[in-house]
Design a protein around this motif. Sequence first.
Motif, mmCIF file in Angstrom:
data_model
loop_
_atom_site.group_PDB
_atom_site.id
_atom_site.type_symbol
_atom_site.label_atom_id
_atom_site.label_comp_id
_atom_site.label_asym_id
_atom_site.label_seq_id
_atom_site.Cartn_x
_atom_site.Cartn_y
_atom_site.Cartn_z
ATOM 1 N N ALA A 145 0.830 -1.206 0.000
ATOM 2 C CA ALA A 145 0.000 0.000 0.000
ATOM 3 C C ALA A 145 0.862 1.253 0.000
ATOM 4 O O ALA A 145 0.515 2.257 -0.641
ATOM 5 N N THR A 146 1.988 1.209 0.695
ATOM 6 C CA THR A 146 2.873 2.372 0.760
ATOM 7 C C THR A 146 3.457 2.717 -0.607
ATOM 8 O O THR A 146 3.397 3.868 -1.055
ATOM 9 N N LEU A 147 4.013 1.714 -1.283
ATOM 10 C CA LEU A 147 4.621 1.971 -2.584
ATOM 11 C C LEU A 147 3.556 2.352 -3.617
ATOM 12 O O LEU A 147 3.753 3.279 -4.420
ATOM 13 N N GLY A 148 2.432 1.665 -3.588
ATOM 14 C CA GLY A 148 1.372 1.981 -4.524
ATOM 15 C C GLY A 148 0.798 3.368 -4.313
ATOM 16 O O GLY A 148 0.533 4.106 -5.275
ATOM 17 N N ALA A 149 0.604 3.750 -3.039
ATOM 18 C CA ALA A 149 0.078 5.085 -2.743
ATOM 19 C C ALA A 149 1.074 6.164 -3.162
ATOM 20 O O ALA A 149 0.674 7.206 -3.705
ATOM 21 N N TYR A 150 2.369 5.932 -2.927
ATOM 22 C CA TYR A 150 3.377 6.932 -3.312
ATOM 23 C C TYR A 150 3.369 7.156 -4.825
ATOM 24 O O TYR A 150 3.413 8.298 -5.290
ATOM 25 N N ILE A 151 3.296 6.064 -5.580
ATOM 26 C CA ILE A 151 3.216 6.211 -7.037
ATOM 27 C C ILE A 151 1.938 6.965 -7.409
ATOM 28 O O ILE A 151 1.920 7.771 -8.345
ATOM 29 N N GLY A 152 0.895 6.738 -6.649
ATOM 30 C CA GLY A 152 -0.385 7.350 -6.953
ATOM 31 C C GLY A 152 -0.438 8.839 -6.718
ATOM 32 O O GLY A 152 -1.062 9.567 -7.508
ATOM 33 N N PHE A 153 0.214 9.326 -5.658
ATOM 34 C CA PHE A 153 0.111 10.768 -5.368
ATOM 35 C C PHE A 153 1.364 11.567 -5.751
ATOM 36 O O PHE A 153 1.336 12.788 -5.796
ATOM 37 N N ALA A 154 2.477 10.889 -6.039
ATOM 38 C CA ALA A 154 3.713 11.613 -6.316
ATOM 39 C C ALA A 154 3.959 11.842 -7.805
ATOM 40 O O ALA A 154 4.789 12.678 -8.165
ATOM 41 N N PHE A 155 3.233 11.130 -8.656
ATOM 42 C CA PHE A 155 3.471 11.233 -10.099
ATOM 43 C C PHE A 155 2.211 11.705 -10.811
ATOM 44 O O PHE A 155 1.091 11.447 -10.362
ATOM 45 N N ASP A 156 2.425 12.385 -11.919
ATOM 46 C CA ASP A 156 1.319 12.866 -12.750
ATOM 47 C C ASP A 156 1.399 12.164 -14.099
ATOM 48 O O ASP A 156 2.222 12.519 -14.949
ATOM 49 N N LEU A 157 0.554 11.148 -14.274
ATOM 50 C CA LEU A 157 0.606 10.313 -15.467
ATOM 51 C C LEU A 157 -0.797 10.135 -16.036
ATOM 52 O O LEU A 157 -1.790 10.352 -15.330
ATOM 53 N N PRO A 158 -0.914 9.688 -17.276
ATOM 54 C CA PRO A 158 -2.242 9.400 -17.841
ATOM 55 C C PRO A 158 -2.936 8.288 -17.068
ATOM 56 O O PRO A 158 -2.291 7.445 -16.430
ATOM 57 N N TRP A 159 -4.269 8.244 -17.172
ATOM 58 C CA TRP A 159 -5.063 7.350 -16.328
ATOM 59 C C TRP A 159 -4.641 5.889 -16.443
ATOM 60 O O TRP A 159 -4.315 5.269 -15.435
ATOM 61 N N GLY A 160 -4.640 5.309 -17.612
ATOM 62 C CA GLY A 160 -4.348 3.893 -17.731
ATOM 63 C C GLY A 160 -2.963 3.530 -17.236
ATOM 64 O O GLY A 160 -2.782 2.568 -16.481
ATOM 65 N N ILE A 161 -1.978 4.318 -17.629
ATOM 66 C CA ILE A 161 -0.595 4.046 -17.230
ATOM 67 C C ILE A 161 -0.418 4.259 -15.735
ATOM 68 O O ILE A 161 0.241 3.463 -15.055
ATOM 69 N N HIS A 162 -1.016 5.331 -15.209
ATOM 70 C CA HIS A 162 -0.840 5.657 -13.796
ATOM 71 C C HIS A 162 -1.433 4.556 -12.911
ATOM 72 O O HIS A 162 -0.811 4.097 -11.950
ATOM 73 N N LEU A 163 -2.643 4.131 -13.220
ATOM 74 C CA LEU A 163 -3.276 3.074 -12.438
ATOM 75 C C LEU A 163 -2.494 1.780 -12.528
ATOM 76 O O LEU A 163 -2.276 1.095 -11.515
ATOM 77 N N LEU A 164 -2.045 1.426 -13.711
ATOM 78 C CA LEU A 164 -1.281 0.194 -13.885
ATOM 79 C C LEU A 164 0.002 0.224 -13.073
ATOM 80 O O LEU A 164 0.344 -0.752 -12.384
ATOM 81 N N LEU A 165 0.730 1.341 -13.129
ATOM 82 C CA LEU A 165 1.977 1.446 -12.367
ATOM 83 C C LEU A 165 1.718 1.412 -10.868
ATOM 84 O O LEU A 165 2.503 0.826 -10.103
ATOM 85 N N ALA A 166 0.631 2.036 -10.415
ATOM 86 C CA ALA A 166 0.315 2.023 -8.987
ATOM 87 C C ALA A 166 -0.015 0.611 -8.515
ATOM 88 O O ALA A 166 0.425 0.176 -7.439
ATOM 89 N N VAL A 167 -0.767 -0.126 -9.314
ATOM 90 C CA VAL A 167 -1.106 -1.508 -8.961
ATOM 91 C C VAL A 167 0.147 -2.377 -8.944
ATOM 92 O O VAL A 167 0.363 -3.179 -8.016
ATOM 93 N N ILE A 168 0.996 -2.207 -9.965
ATOM 94 C CA ILE A 168 2.255 -2.959 -9.990
ATOM 95 C C ILE A 168 3.120 -2.589 -8.793
ATOM 96 O O ILE A 168 3.768 -3.452 -8.184
ATOM 97 N N GLY A 169 3.120 -1.311 -8.428
ATOM 98 C CA GLY A 169 3.871 -0.884 -7.253
ATOM 99 C C GLY A 169 3.401 -1.577 -5.990
ATOM 100 O O GLY A 169 4.212 -1.982 -5.139
ATOM 101 N N CYS A 170 2.092 -1.741 -5.834
ATOM 102 C CA CYS A 170 1.566 -2.459 -4.674
ATOM 103 C C CYS A 170 2.075 -3.897 -4.647
ATOM 104 O O CYS A 170 2.517 -4.401 -3.596
ATOM 105 N N ALA A 171 2.033 -4.552 -5.810
ATOM 106 C CA ALA A 171 2.496 -5.942 -5.877
ATOM 107 C C ALA A 171 3.997 -6.043 -5.610
ATOM 108 O O ALA A 171 4.455 -6.941 -4.885
#
Length: 407
Positions: A145-171
Amino acid sequence: MSADSQTTDRPDEEAPAEDRWRRALREIVESSSMVVFMAIVASMIIGGVLIIFADEAVRESAAYFFSRPGDTFSAIGAALGSAYSAMFNGAVLNLEASSFAGVIKPLTQTLTMATPLIFAGLGLGIGFRAGLFNIGAQGQLLMGATLGAYIGFAFDLPWGIHLLLAVIGCAVGGAIWGFIPGILKAKRGAHEVIVTIMLNYVALYLVAWLLSLDAFQREGSDNPISPIVAETAQYPQILGVQFNLHLGFLLALACAWGAWWLMERSTIGFRLRAVGANPSAARTAGMSISTATILTMVIAGGLAGLAGSAPVLGTQKFLTDATAGSLGFDAITVALLGRSRPLGIVLAAILFGGLQASGPSLQVNAGLPVDIVVVIQALIVLFIAAPPLVRALFRLPAPAHEKEVAA
């Protein structure tokens, strides 16, 4: 052919069918699934007894039971009816709602609460079948949750890419936290139970420290709380904004299918099951116990990390040191209740999600403490951990293989 011969032949023809039905019934009664079902029934019965004692009207009518016993039985019926109807309305369908959305909202809330339990339960179930008792889902979930949340609020990316990277970050965050006990056990023989328990505390205090840093702290707030995850990294609601059910639930179901395929249809899964069943035989067959241990913990950690995506990307949409709650420990119960099988884990997670979703309704509509739900969950664990007790209570026969061992 005479009438007498027809009469004598008919029982011979019907006997095999009758034997098949008896064998099928015996297999059902002896199965572990029946033990699980009856454990839930026993938990509900004992929970009902606690509900009766907790109800004020029952206690008042019990004071004059011998003069008017009907009042006591009536109060008992009203208490149980009110409690279980409140649980149904809060977890399945709210039949008192005036709109269709209101009717199905409890079910969607149940599925929402079941989502992280499915993820984490799958990871723990894979570990159990590989012979590893992983108690670290809590820490793995929190780090994911920590890594995924950081990717989620620290980066400004397009919707599909941003969500995918955040989910991968959680994993990835969970997988890293699972790799640590895996490598320690594989290379140094450290016990996974002790290491994972300790890593839970390390993860908790690490997150608490991170939330004190400017990079993780919400602007204008002195509380240990992260910024809100960007909308481009949030799970979209499946049924619309009026429901909390999000895309993470469908991802959890996909992971359940993937876990089934991995363990039942792939070579890797066969090796993991072989190591869990008999490490010595697996080693003799040329399988690497160390590789299986590390791989199992990484997969389990990754799934637990995905469980952390449910709150930070789906429901609360920010990170705190309480984000994990008790999800990691509840997932242990879910995995045990589901017998470490993906379908069983999904059903067990939905059951526990329903119990949690029914808590507020139980408290508001039935006037009972929400702790009753926790007690029912604990009773389920107790009965699941003692199959002979369940069989003795309901007079279920022991499985054939246990009878052979006893003989």
